[in-house]
Structure formats: structure tokens, C-alpha cells
Design a protein around this motif. Structure first.
Motif, PDB file in Angstrom:
ATOM      1  N   ARG A 207      17.413  31.562  30.495  1.00  0.00           N
ATOM      2  CA  ARG A 207      16.888  31.986  29.201  1.00  0.00           C
ATOM      3  C   ARG A 207      15.614  32.772  29.441  1.00  0.00           C
ATOM      4  O   ARG A 207      14.891  32.530  30.410  1.00  0.00           O
ATOM      5  N   GLN A 280      18.175  26.521  32.925  1.00  0.00           N
ATOM      6  CA  GLN A 280      18.752  25.396  32.175  1.00  0.00           C
ATOM      7  C   GLN A 280      19.580  24.531  33.114  1.00  0.00           C
ATOM      8  O   GLN A 280      20.498  25.019  33.767  1.00  0.00           O
ATOM      9  N   GLY A 284      20.234  19.133  29.767  1.00  0.00           N
ATOM     10  CA  GLY A 284      19.268  19.743  28.862  1.00  0.00           C
ATOM     11  C   GLY A 284      17.900  19.992  29.456  1.00  0.00           C
ATOM     12  O   GLY A 284      17.020  20.534  28.773  1.00  0.00           O
ATOM     13  N   MET A 286      14.897  21.780  31.463  1.00  0.00           N
ATOM     14  CA  MET A 286      14.575  23.198  31.642  1.00  0.00           C
ATOM     15  C   MET A 286      13.361  23.337  32.548  1.00  0.00           C
ATOM     16  O   MET A 286      12.367  22.621  32.370  1.00  0.00           O
ATOM     17  N   ASP A 446      21.632  32.151  26.588  1.00  0.00           N
ATOM     18  CA  ASP A 446      21.231  32.588  27.920  1.00  0.00           C
ATOM     19  C   ASP A 446      21.425  34.092  27.970  1.00  0.00           C
ATOM     20  O   ASP A 446      21.990  34.689  27.049  1.00  0.00           O
TER      21      ASP A 446
END
Length: 663
Positions: A207, A280, A284, A286, A446
Motif C-alpha cells: 500500500r 501487508q 492484518g 502492517m 494495494d
């Protein structure tokens, strides 16, 4: 506070800066090129000064002319906007040397952060996590190839002085690296005057999240939260939103503080953006890595303004005039959700090739339909203006705000449906497909979203042939009725003393020919047949367009006719259908084959073949440049090159034959 500023830019950002300046009672001076003599930003400012030819290198990149214009006009400061000279440390220093305030960071900060490789080295020393890569000064192609092989594919080649997705190439395998590097360096030279690159590991499912930072001359710093800019094509942003979906408060604070530390390390002043790649992981989690810092206002700054209620251009002006930041970190908060869509002149279904032309129709959404939130359009064009090949393809920015992301999404789709442009190809319908896609709607984000959802985003038709033909015929009949006289023998509705009349129509729709037949019944009703589908055609002019009913389907359509093409806009989508004049086209033969033409106006960069060469289908033949991006033209079939009709460096118009290929 300044009494007069010069805006060293064009288009929507020049208009955006001028709007805030006007609200603050600051006079503005525009600069313009030959191509922009009638541009919106020229009339939007209080004064305007011509600075040169249409190409940026002859006008908007000539900082000595811009400084001379500022001094001649009595301006006290220069706002660079974004792009062009906004991140040029020589320009920033030249402003200072000329006794002018540069509304941006000091030259030293631009220099420290402006080159991607050097800024990464600086961040590495500061302990900021970096993506694995090569950021060294040795730029020999052989070494860069070895480093890419060492890092492991896929890798990303990035212009060190780059931005806006220009001078950037993703490479999946070693044998493609050399060609991608050469193309990247050419684009970097054309856009930034610097062909230095860096090579990085291309993260999987990344992301793109950036932090808006601000600093003043008194040593105060804040971050104004984050923006998610993951939805991209050709490494250029398509949709941006704030705040980033799924961002925890803890991670927001961690990234914000890291961004402020980066700004503080270079004594940053003004608006800046620290960009991070966010990896990612399963479950979940990051992790974020520093990517670069943009030492200017960003294109997507309006979404930050929407969620904070602040005017970032006003903050820029206040900080540049020596004032302290208007607010402290603890006084800042997030209100609702905002999304920005970049409306560009391009053809998404044709590899996003840029488009040029005249805005014969340019209708913006009506804010009156959005009682519970806000809709904003930032643009630098008006109906009737021409989009030229000299500058960026962006026509406008559409920004919406809602209390929740779901509300903002619904508002964005409705606003896009009300955006009607005729005269050139745009990405408006493509943006609607993205907004409606499961990945974007569910915030499964993403940078590969567009590729992942390709089947749902490209070559989609939301208005089928029957309703498209019915809309075109209804528009034709309404136009004829408006022109007819009172004499019944002058009527064009098929009236006659007995029997029925059948009127044939022929169309081209999505590359296929189609026939329709309209039957005028003696009782005044109409029966339409399109292909195998038949039924009564009922229509009337309504407030929002033509209300149409045919074969059990209803549609309210706004129809705009340009030549033989009817452009149909409705809540469900938009399409085009071409009416074929049966008499005018009688006897025409198909055009001769074997021609390769320019898909857009631009410059021939290079040919990869010469006369006499055998080529295979899909083989690269030539490279063109338009709107600061390179485009490769490939062979449509096997054959032999008969003749090259242009030389590298030549400017060509859309449709110009570039070379001939024979069997």
C-alpha cells in the motif's frame, strides 16, 4: 502578509492557489506559455505575464523568466504549485537571491530530500526503515543490472529526481532490465533533466500511504494525518483517500512521528509529504518503509483539507510570511472521510493512452444534490478549452467528503455520474468501475488493485445497444421536431394519410455494426426494433434529460451529439454510439492495410527497427512521448519493415503514419 504573489504554474493548481490568495486579499500574477494564452488560470489571476513557448522547457521551466516576471510585476513571493520547478533547489535559491520569498521549503531541504537516493541514505542514517535496494552513485548500466539481479525480481527502477510516476519502471525478469532502464532514463531526462536512478525490491501487495507534514520558521512541526494513494496506474495515482482505511491510531501516530522526524532532520519549512510503502502481512499486520519525501504541496492535498477543515494553501502563505503554524498537534483531528478522483484525458481501454482535444461539453456535478456533505471540483479548464499534448493529462480533480467511507463512496459515484465530458476520451467511467469494484468498496487496497480487478474495470458496457440506439433515435426525433414547421407535409415524424412508415437506422456500437428500424404507426405511436429486440418506443424531454422507455427498460439520458457520434450519459453509466449516414457511406471501401499510425499526438523518441527488418507480432517498433510519458508501439502482425516515415525527434499528429510494414 504578502500583498502580491506570482504563481509559477498553470492549470488547476494555479487556480487553486489564486482562490485562497483572493480570499486573503492577496493579489496574484499568472504566467503563461503560448499554448496557455487563453487558459483559465490566466484570467483567474489579477495579472498575467507571457513567459515563452508551449513546451515546458521553453516556459514553465525557465526560472530566470519567472523571476524576472515576478520582479517586474512587484510580487513579493513566488508560489511554485506542484510539478515544474516546485522541487528545484536552484530555483528556490534563485528566488532568495533575487529578494523574493519562495513559498516552500529552503533550498537545502529540497536538495536533501529531492533526490531519492540521497534522501534514502539520509533516512538510513536516521534509523528509518528502508525497502531493500541500491541507492548508490555508480550509475553504469552493468552495475545497475548486477544490483537488480542481487536484490531479486521483481524490482522497481525509479528516477532519483522523479515524481508523478514518471521515470519509473517495474521489471519482472533480468532480461528485460536493460531496455526498461534505458526507457526510464530517457523519461527522467525529459521530465527532470537528471537521468540518475535507484533500484528497489518491488514489494508484494504494497500500500502507498503518505503523511502530510508542516513546519514553520520557528521550529514547530505537525503532521496532518495520512492519505492512502494505493490505487495507481503506471505508478501514477488514480484515487486518493483520507484517512487510510484500516489504519490503527497507534500506527497513525507512529508514521506521523516518523514523518515529522524526517522533516525536522532537514529543517523543513512549509507543506511536505513523506511517502511510505506499507507491507501487508497475514493477519492484518502492517510494516512501513520510507519511500521518499515530496517537498511541495501534493495533488491530493484536498482530501486532507476535507477531513481537517483546513486550507493548506493558506497555511503555506502564513508560514512563508514568517507566521507560526496556526495549530498545534493536539488541536488537530479527523472529521469524516474524503476521496479524490483524478479525471484525466486518456483512454483506459487503450492502455491509458493520453488524449487531446476540445472540451465541447464540460458539465460538472451539481453540489445541490449533496445536502449532507460536500462535493468539490478543482480544475483549470472551461467548456470550449483545448487539452494540448504539452502538459499533464489531468483535466480536473473531483473531491467528495462524507461522515463515513461508505457515504463518501456513494457520493463519489453519484458525482462522477454527473460529470459529462464530450470532445476527448476521459477516464470518468473507468473511475466509476473502480469505485464500484469489490476490492475498492471493501477497502482491499494495494498498488496492484487495477490489475487484480482488470476483468471488472476495462471494456465494460453499462448501457447496452438497445438503450443506446433508443437514446440516439429519441435525440434525433426531438431535434427534428424542434426544426419542423406547422405544414403537415414538412413533418419528419412519418406522418402520412394511410398505412405505416418504416425508417431504417444503422449504427456502430463498440466496434460492431448494428441495424434498427423505427415504425411510425398511423395512431401516432412508435415501434422500434434493434437487432432481435422489438417493442414500443416512448420518450419525452425531462428535467434531467430524455426519459426513455423501450422493451421493458427505462433510462433517463443526457445525449450530446458531436458529428455522427451521440454521447449518452445516464445514472448507470455512459457510452457512445455512432449513427451511420447510409447515403454518405454508400460505396465506401475499407482502408488499405499495412499502416502503423500514431495513437496520439506527440514526439517520436526512437525506432527499434529499420527498413528491411523482419518483425514479429508484438515486437516493439517505436517509442513515442506525449504528456511527459513514453509509449511503445508494437507490431500488429508478422511482416517486413518497408519504410520509416519519420525521424527521432519529429513531432507527429494523431493518426500520422509512422512506418510501413508489408508481408
Amino acid at each position: 502578509m504578502f500583498k502580491k504573489i506570482l504563481i509559477a504554474n498553470r492549470g488547476e493548481i494555479a487556480c487553486r492557489v489564486a482562490a485562497t490568495a483572493r480570499r486573503m486579499a492577496i493579489k496574484t500574477v499568472a504566467v503563461y506559455s503560448d499554448a496557455d494564452v487563453n487558459a483559465k488560470h490566466v484570467s483567474f489571476c489579477d495579472e498575467a505575464i507571457h513567459i515563452g513557448g508551449s513546451a515546458p522547457k521553453d516556459s514553465y521551466l525557465r526560472w530566470e523568466k519567472i523571476i524576472a516576471a515576478a520582479k517586474a510585476s512587484g510580487a513579493e513571493a513566488i508560489h511554485p504549485g506542484y510539478g515544474f520547478l516546485s522541487e528545484n533547489e536552484e530555483f528556490a535559491q534563485a528566488c532568495l537571491d533575487a529578494g523574493l520569498v519562495f513559498i516552500g521549503p529552503p533550498a537545502s531541504a529540497i536538495k536533501a530530500m529531492g533526490l531519492k537516493a540521497e534522501s534514502k541514505q539520509l533516512m538510513e542514517k536516521a534509523g528509518v526503515p528502508l525497502v531493500p535496494g541500491y541507492h548508490g552513485s555508480d550509475q553504469s548500466p552493468a552495475l545497475l543490472q548486477r544490483e537488480a539481479d542481487r536484490i531479486g525480481y521483481p524490482v522497481l527502477i525509479k528516477a532519483s529526481a522523479g515524481g508523478g510516476g514518471k521515470g519509473m519502471r517495474a521489471v519482472d525478469k533480468s532480461e528485460d532490465f536493460a531496455a526498461a532502464l534505458a526507457s526510464c532514463q530517457r523519461e527522467a531526462i525529459n521530465s527532470f533533466g537528471n537521468d540518475k536512478v535507484l533500484v528497489e525490491k518491488y514489494a508484494q501487495r504494497p500500500r502507498h500511504i503518505e503523511i502530510q507534514v508542516f513546519g514553520d520558521t520557528l521550529g514547530n512541526y505537525v503532521y496532518l494525518f495520512e492519505r492512502d494513494c494505493s490505487v495507481q496506474r503506471r505508478h501514477q495515482k488514480v484515487l486518493e483517500e483520507a484517512p487510510a482505511p484500516g489504519m490503527s491510531q497507534a500506527m497513525r501516530q507512529q508514521m506521523g512521528e516518523a514523518a515529522v522526524a524526517a522533516a525536522r532532520a532537514v529543517n523543513y519549512v512549509g507543506a511536505g509529504t513523506v511517502e511510505f510503502i506499507v507491507e501487508q502481512r497475514e493477519g492484518g499486520a502492517m510494516n512501513f518503509f520510507f519511500m521518499e519525501m515530496n517537498t511541495r504541496l501534493q495533488v491530493e492535498h484536498p482530501v486532507t483539507e476535507a477531513i481537517t477543515g483546513l486550507d493548506l494553501v493558506e497555511w503555506q502563505l502564513r508560514v512563508a510570511s514568517g507566521e507560526a503554524l496556526p495549530l498545534k498537534q493536539e488541536q488537530l483531528s479527523i472529521q469524516g472521510h474524503a476521496i479524490e478522483a483524478r479525471i484525466c484525458a486518456e483512454s483506459p481501454d487503450n492502455n491509458f493512452l493520453p488524449a487531446t482535444g476540445t472540451l465541447h461539453v464540460y458539465q460538472k456535478p451539481s453540489c445541490a444534490t449533496f445536502e449532507r456533505g460536500t462535493v468539490r471540483i478543482d480544475d483549470g479548464v472551461r467548456e470550449g478549452d483545448t487539452i494540448s499534448p504539452f502538459y499533464d493529462s489531468m483535466v480536473a480533480k473531483l473531491i467528495v467528503h462524507g461522515q463515513t467511507r461508505e457515504e463518501a463512496l456513494a457520493r463519489l459515484d453519484e458525482a462522477l455520474a454527473q460529470t459529462r465530458i464530450v470532445g476527448l476520451s476521459t477516464n470518468v467511467q473507468f473511475l466509476r468501475h473502480v469505485v464500484r469494484s469489490p476490492s475498492f468498496a471493501q477497502a482491499n487496497l494495494d498498488t496492484a488493485l487495477i490489475q487484480r480487478e482488470e476483468a471488472l474495470l476495462f471494456k465494460q458496457e453499462t448501457i447496452g445497444l438497445p438503450l443506446a440506439a433508443a437514446s440516439a433515435i429519441a435525440q434525433t426525433l426531438l431535434n427534428e421536431k424542434a426544426r419542423e414547421g406547422t405544414d403537415p407535409f414538412s413533418r419528419r415524424d412519418g406522418w402520412q394519410t394511410h398505412g405505416v412508415t418504416v425508417r431504417p437506422f444503422e449504427f456502430e456500437f463498440r466496434g460492431e455494426s448494428a441495424k434498427a428500424a423505427l415504425t411510425y404507426r398511423h395512431d401516432g405511436t412508435l415501434q422500434l426494433q434493434v437487432g432481435e429486440l422489438s417493442g414500443p418506443l416512448v420518450f419525452s424531454r425531462g428535467e434531467q434529460g430524455i426519459d426513455i422507455e423501450f422493451a421493458g427498460q427505462r433510462l433517463t439520458a443526457a445525449v450530446f451529439t458531436q458529428g455522427e457520434v451521440d454521447h449518452v450519459f445516464a445514472a448507470r453509466g455512459a457510452t457512445q454510439i455512432t449513427a451511420i449516414d447510409l447515403l454518405a457511406h454508400a460505396g465506401e471501401t475499407q482502408a488499405e492495410g499495412g499502416r502503423l499510425t500514431a495513437p496520439m499526438p506527440g514526439k517520436v523518441v526512437s525506432f527499434a527497427v529499420k527498413a528491411g527488418d523482419k518483425v514479429s507480432k508484438g515486437q516493439p517498433l517505436a517509442v513515442m512521448e506525449a504528456m511527459k510519458m513514453e509509449h511503445t508501439i508494437a507490431a500488429p502482425a508478422d511482416g517486413v519493415v518497408l519504410e520509416l516515415l519519420y525521424a527521432p525527434g519529429d513531432q507527429v499528429t494523431e493518426g500520422s503514419e509512422l512506418l510501413k510494414i508489408g508481408a
